[in-house]
Design a protein around this motif. Structure first.
Motif, PDB file in Angstrom:
ATOM      1  N   VAL A   6       0.866  -1.184   0.000  1.00  0.00           N
ATOM      2  CA  VAL A   6       0.000   0.000   0.000  1.00  0.00           C
ATOM      3  C   VAL A   6       0.900   1.232   0.000  1.00  0.00           C
ATOM      4  O   VAL A   6       1.870   1.290   0.752  1.00  0.00           O
ATOM      5  N   GLN A   7       0.596   2.162  -0.882  1.00  0.00           N
ATOM      6  CA  GLN A   7       1.256   3.480  -0.811  1.00  0.00           C
ATOM      7  C   GLN A   7       0.223   4.414  -0.207  1.00  0.00           C
ATOM      8  O   GLN A   7      -0.883   4.549  -0.744  1.00  0.00           O
ATOM      9  N   LYS A   8       0.609   5.047   0.910  1.00  0.00           N
ATOM     10  CA  LYS A   8      -0.416   5.752   1.688  1.00  0.00           C
ATOM     11  C   LYS A   8      -0.920   7.044   1.051  1.00  0.00           C
ATOM     12  O   LYS A   8      -2.005   7.510   1.380  1.00  0.00           O
ATOM     13  N   PHE A   9      -0.130   7.614   0.154  1.00  0.00           N
ATOM     14  CA  PHE A   9      -0.550   8.900  -0.408  1.00  0.00           C
ATOM     15  C   PHE A   9       0.045   9.122  -1.786  1.00  0.00           C
ATOM     16  O   PHE A   9       1.220   8.848  -2.020  1.00  0.00           O
ATOM     17  N   THR A  10      -0.776   9.595  -2.706  1.00  0.00           N
ATOM     18  CA  THR A  10      -0.269  10.017  -4.017  1.00  0.00           C
ATOM     19  C   THR A  10      -1.128  11.157  -4.558  1.00  0.00           C
ATOM     20  O   THR A  10      -2.348  11.175  -4.351  1.00  0.00           O
ATOM     21  N   MET A  11      -0.464  12.097  -5.206  1.00  0.00           N
ATOM     22  CA  MET A  11      -1.195  13.164  -5.910  1.00  0.00           C
ATOM     23  C   MET A  11      -1.004  12.974  -7.410  1.00  0.00           C
ATOM     24  O   MET A  11      -1.437  13.783  -8.205  1.00  0.00           O
ATOM     25  N   LEU A  12      -0.290  11.898  -7.798  1.00  0.00           N
ATOM     26  CA  LEU A  12       0.094  11.710  -9.204  1.00  0.00           C
ATOM     27  C   LEU A  12      -0.706  10.626  -9.916  1.00  0.00           C
ATOM     28  O   LEU A  12      -0.812  10.627 -11.135  1.00  0.00           O
ATOM     29  N   PHE A  59      -8.369  -1.618   5.550  1.00  0.00           N
ATOM     30  CA  PHE A  59      -9.603  -0.852   5.783  1.00  0.00           C
ATOM     31  C   PHE A  59      -9.549  -0.052   7.098  1.00  0.00           C
ATOM     32  O   PHE A  59     -10.176   1.002   7.201  1.00  0.00           O
ATOM     33  N   GLN A  60      -8.778  -0.550   8.073  1.00  0.00           N
ATOM     34  CA  GLN A  60      -8.586   0.254   9.297  1.00  0.00           C
ATOM     35  C   GLN A  60      -7.828   1.541   8.941  1.00  0.00           C
ATOM     36  O   GLN A  60      -8.168   2.636   9.392  1.00  0.00           O
ATOM     37  N   PHE A  61      -6.816   1.389   8.086  1.00  0.00           N
ATOM     38  CA  PHE A  61      -6.042   2.554   7.625  1.00  0.00           C
ATOM     39  C   PHE A  61      -6.957   3.533   6.877  1.00  0.00           C
ATOM     40  O   PHE A  61      -6.944   4.740   7.118  1.00  0.00           O
ATOM     41  N   LEU A  62      -7.803   2.954   5.988  1.00  0.00           N
ATOM     42  CA  LEU A  62      -8.659   3.805   5.147  1.00  0.00           C
ATOM     43  C   LEU A  62      -9.654   4.600   6.004  1.00  0.00           C
ATOM     44  O   LEU A  62      -9.924   5.774   5.736  1.00  0.00           O
ATOM     45  N   GLN A  63     -10.163   3.936   7.042  1.00  0.00           N
ATOM     46  CA  GLN A  63     -11.114   4.613   7.942  1.00  0.00           C
ATOM     47  C   GLN A  63     -10.472   5.874   8.553  1.00  0.00           C
ATOM     48  O   GLN A  63     -11.098   6.923   8.641  1.00  0.00           O
ATOM     49  N   LYS A  64      -9.196   5.753   8.901  1.00  0.00           N
ATOM     50  CA  LYS A  64      -8.492   6.897   9.501  1.00  0.00           C
ATOM     51  C   LYS A  64      -8.243   8.011   8.484  1.00  0.00           C
ATOM     52  O   LYS A  64      -7.919   9.130   8.845  1.00  0.00           O
ATOM     53  N   ARG A  65      -8.363   7.696   7.200  1.00  0.00           N
ATOM     54  CA  ARG A  65      -8.105   8.697   6.158  1.00  0.00           C
ATOM     55  C   ARG A  65      -9.390   9.336   5.625  1.00  0.00           C
ATOM     56  O   ARG A  65      -9.330  10.098   4.663  1.00  0.00           O
ATOM     57  N   GLU A  66     -10.527   9.008   6.262  1.00  0.00           N
ATOM     58  CA  GLU A  66     -11.795   9.621   5.818  1.00  0.00           C
ATOM     59  C   GLU A  66     -11.685  11.136   5.903  1.00  0.00           C
ATOM     60  O   GLU A  66     -11.230  11.670   6.907  1.00  0.00           O
ATOM     61  N   GLY A  67     -12.085  11.820   4.841  1.00  0.00           N
ATOM     62  CA  GLY A  67     -12.008  13.282   4.817  1.00  0.00           C
ATOM     63  C   GLY A  67     -10.649  13.790   4.379  1.00  0.00           C
ATOM     64  O   GLY A  67     -10.465  14.977   4.138  1.00  0.00           O
ATOM     65  N   LEU A  86     -14.064  -7.265  -7.249  1.00  0.00           N
ATOM     66  CA  LEU A  86     -15.304  -6.465  -7.270  1.00  0.00           C
ATOM     67  C   LEU A  86     -15.833  -6.251  -5.843  1.00  0.00           C
ATOM     68  O   LEU A  86     -16.299  -5.159  -5.507  1.00  0.00           O
ATOM     69  N   ASP A  87     -15.714  -7.288  -4.995  1.00  0.00           N
ATOM     70  CA  ASP A  87     -16.121  -7.140  -3.577  1.00  0.00           C
ATOM     71  C   ASP A  87     -15.297  -6.039  -2.914  1.00  0.00           C
ATOM     72  O   ASP A  87     -15.829  -5.207  -2.179  1.00  0.00           O
ATOM     73  N   PHE A  88     -14.010  -6.061  -3.180  1.00  0.00           N
ATOM     74  CA  PHE A  88     -13.103  -5.068  -2.593  1.00  0.00           C
ATOM     75  C   PHE A  88     -13.511  -3.660  -3.039  1.00  0.00           C
ATOM     76  O   PHE A  88     -13.591  -2.728  -2.233  1.00  0.00           O
ATOM     77  N   MET A  89     -13.800  -3.525  -4.335  1.00  0.00           N
ATOM     78  CA  MET A  89     -14.188  -2.211  -4.861  1.00  0.00           C
ATOM     79  C   MET A  89     -15.501  -1.741  -4.214  1.00  0.00           C
ATOM     80  O   MET A  89     -15.658  -0.574  -3.878  1.00  0.00           O
ATOM     81  N   ARG A  90     -16.442  -2.688  -4.064  1.00  0.00           N
ATOM     82  CA  ARG A  90     -17.717  -2.335  -3.393  1.00  0.00           C
ATOM     83  C   ARG A  90     -17.459  -1.790  -1.991  1.00  0.00           C
ATOM     84  O   ARG A  90     -18.021  -0.781  -1.581  1.00  0.00           O
ATOM     85  N   LYS A  91     -16.568  -2.483  -1.256  1.00  0.00           N
ATOM     86  CA  LYS A  91     -16.277  -2.064   0.129  1.00  0.00           C
ATOM     87  C   LYS A  91     -15.663  -0.661   0.153  1.00  0.00           C
ATOM     88  O   LYS A  91     -15.979   0.131   1.032  1.00  0.00           O
ATOM     89  N   VAL A  92     -14.789  -0.372  -0.807  1.00  0.00           N
ATOM     90  CA  VAL A  92     -14.167   0.962  -0.850  1.00  0.00           C
ATOM     91  C   VAL A  92     -15.247   2.013  -1.138  1.00  0.00           C
ATOM     92  O   VAL A  92     -15.328   3.058  -0.478  1.00  0.00           O
ATOM     93  N   LYS A  93     -16.119   1.716  -2.110  1.00  0.00           N
ATOM     94  CA  LYS A  93     -17.193   2.663  -2.470  1.00  0.00           C
ATOM     95  C   LYS A  93     -18.146   2.893  -1.298  1.00  0.00           C
ATOM     96  O   LYS A  93     -18.562   4.023  -1.032  1.00  0.00           O
ATOM     97  N   GLU A  94     -18.497   1.781  -0.600  1.00  0.00           N
ATOM     98  CA  GLU A  94     -19.416   1.903   0.551  1.00  0.00           C
ATOM     99  C   GLU A  94     -18.871   2.852   1.609  1.00  0.00           C
ATOM    100  O   GLU A  94     -19.616   3.474   2.340  1.00  0.00           O
ATOM    101  N   ARG A  95     -17.534   2.940   1.685  1.00  0.00           N
ATOM    102  CA  ARG A  95     -16.912   3.830   2.684  1.00  0.00           C
ATOM    103  C   ARG A  95     -16.777   5.260   2.165  1.00  0.00           C
ATOM    104  O   ARG A  95     -16.156   6.109   2.796  1.00  0.00           O
ATOM    105  N   GLY A  96     -17.299   5.506   0.976  1.00  0.00           N
ATOM    106  CA  GLY A  96     -17.374   6.882   0.469  1.00  0.00           C
ATOM    107  C   GLY A  96     -16.168   7.348  -0.330  1.00  0.00           C
ATOM    108  O   GLY A  96     -16.023   8.543  -0.582  1.00  0.00           O
TER     109      GLY A  96
END
Ligand code: SF4
Length: 234
Positions: A6-12, A59-67, A86-96
């Motif tokens: 996982v790369q935690k941040f990218t603007m590129l 997903f714990q990491f992603l929750q902390k990055r909300e907003g 596809l399940d993974f993508m659904r989970k990401v979308k569900e988290r906004g």
């Protein structure tokens, strides 16, 4: 889903957005110029398996990055090889979060499902060479009719998309480039990048050359005659 890094941040990697990147292991192609062999070759993947990141931890990491993050880029290897993509993508979308998927285009069935379910916001697809030369460049698992279907799916979709091509002086002759231009005539965006010979999946590619600056500029102009936005990346 298996996550090799996982790369935690990218603007590129997601145009106009802040995102993190999820890498998946394995690929159904063997592009000689691939500079991520550790995410492609089974024997290399074995060596880094102990460093894989459990989906729950991601997903714990992603929750902390909300907003803080707009989206998640899913790349590889080749993500469409993951049975639970596809399940993974659904989970990401569900988290906004927005979802960007990078793909080599060999699995149009997966792209089609993601598009029809509305669980992908941006697709970046490689257009590697002309149809006639595809097998020679990426290996025998390619089905050029699949590449053709994926191109058509993206061009008829209403999401953002881009095509991407890595250019090798010895491989991408003017004739090959002309055929590639026909394949994506009328597309919204194409990003070109020059091949990097420092690290390649096949050692024979180390002696090949990137495009010179002048050839790259000529190629941009050539594609711009048929494609709305053509830029050099990297
Ligand atoms: S499709 Fe991408 S990840 Fe797979 S071998 Fe080719 S360059 Fe590497």
């Amino acid at each position: 889903m298996l996550i090799s890094a996982v790369q935690k941040f990218t603007m590129l990697d997601y145009p106009g957005k802040c995102a993190c990147i999820v890498f998946t292991p394995g690929c159904n192609f063997r592009c000689g110029y691939c500079h991520n062999p550790e995410f492609v070759l089974p024997e290399e993947i074995q060596k880094i398996k102990h460093t894989f990141i459990p989906e729950k931890v991601f997903f714990q990491f992603l929750q902390k990055r909300e907003g803080m993050l707009d989206g998640v880029v899913i790349t590889g290897g080749e993500p469409t090889m993951m049975g639970d993509l596809l399940d993974f993508m659904r989970k990401v979308k569900e988290r906004g979060f927005l979802v960007k998927l990078d793909s080599n285009g060999n699995r149009p069935d997966i792209l089609e499902k993601a598009l029809s379910e509305g669980i992908v916001d941006y697709i970046a697809m490689d257009v590697k060479t002309s149809y006639g030369k595809y097998g020679q460049l990426v290996g025998k698992l390619v089905k050029t009719e699949n590449i053709q279907k994926s191109i058509a799916l993206l061009m008829h979709s209403n999401i953002e998309y881009e095509f991407r091509s890595t250019l090798v002086d010895e491989i991408h002759s003017h004739g090959v480039l002309a055929e590639m231009r026909e394949m994506i005539d009328g597309a919204r965006a194409l990003y070109l990048q020059s091949f990097r010979p420092e690290k390649t999946l096949k050692s024979s590619y180390e002696k090949f050359h990137p495009f010179s600056q002048s050839r790259l500029s000529e190629t941009v102009s050539f594609f711009r005659e048929k494609i709305e936005k053509v830029e050099v990346r990297g």
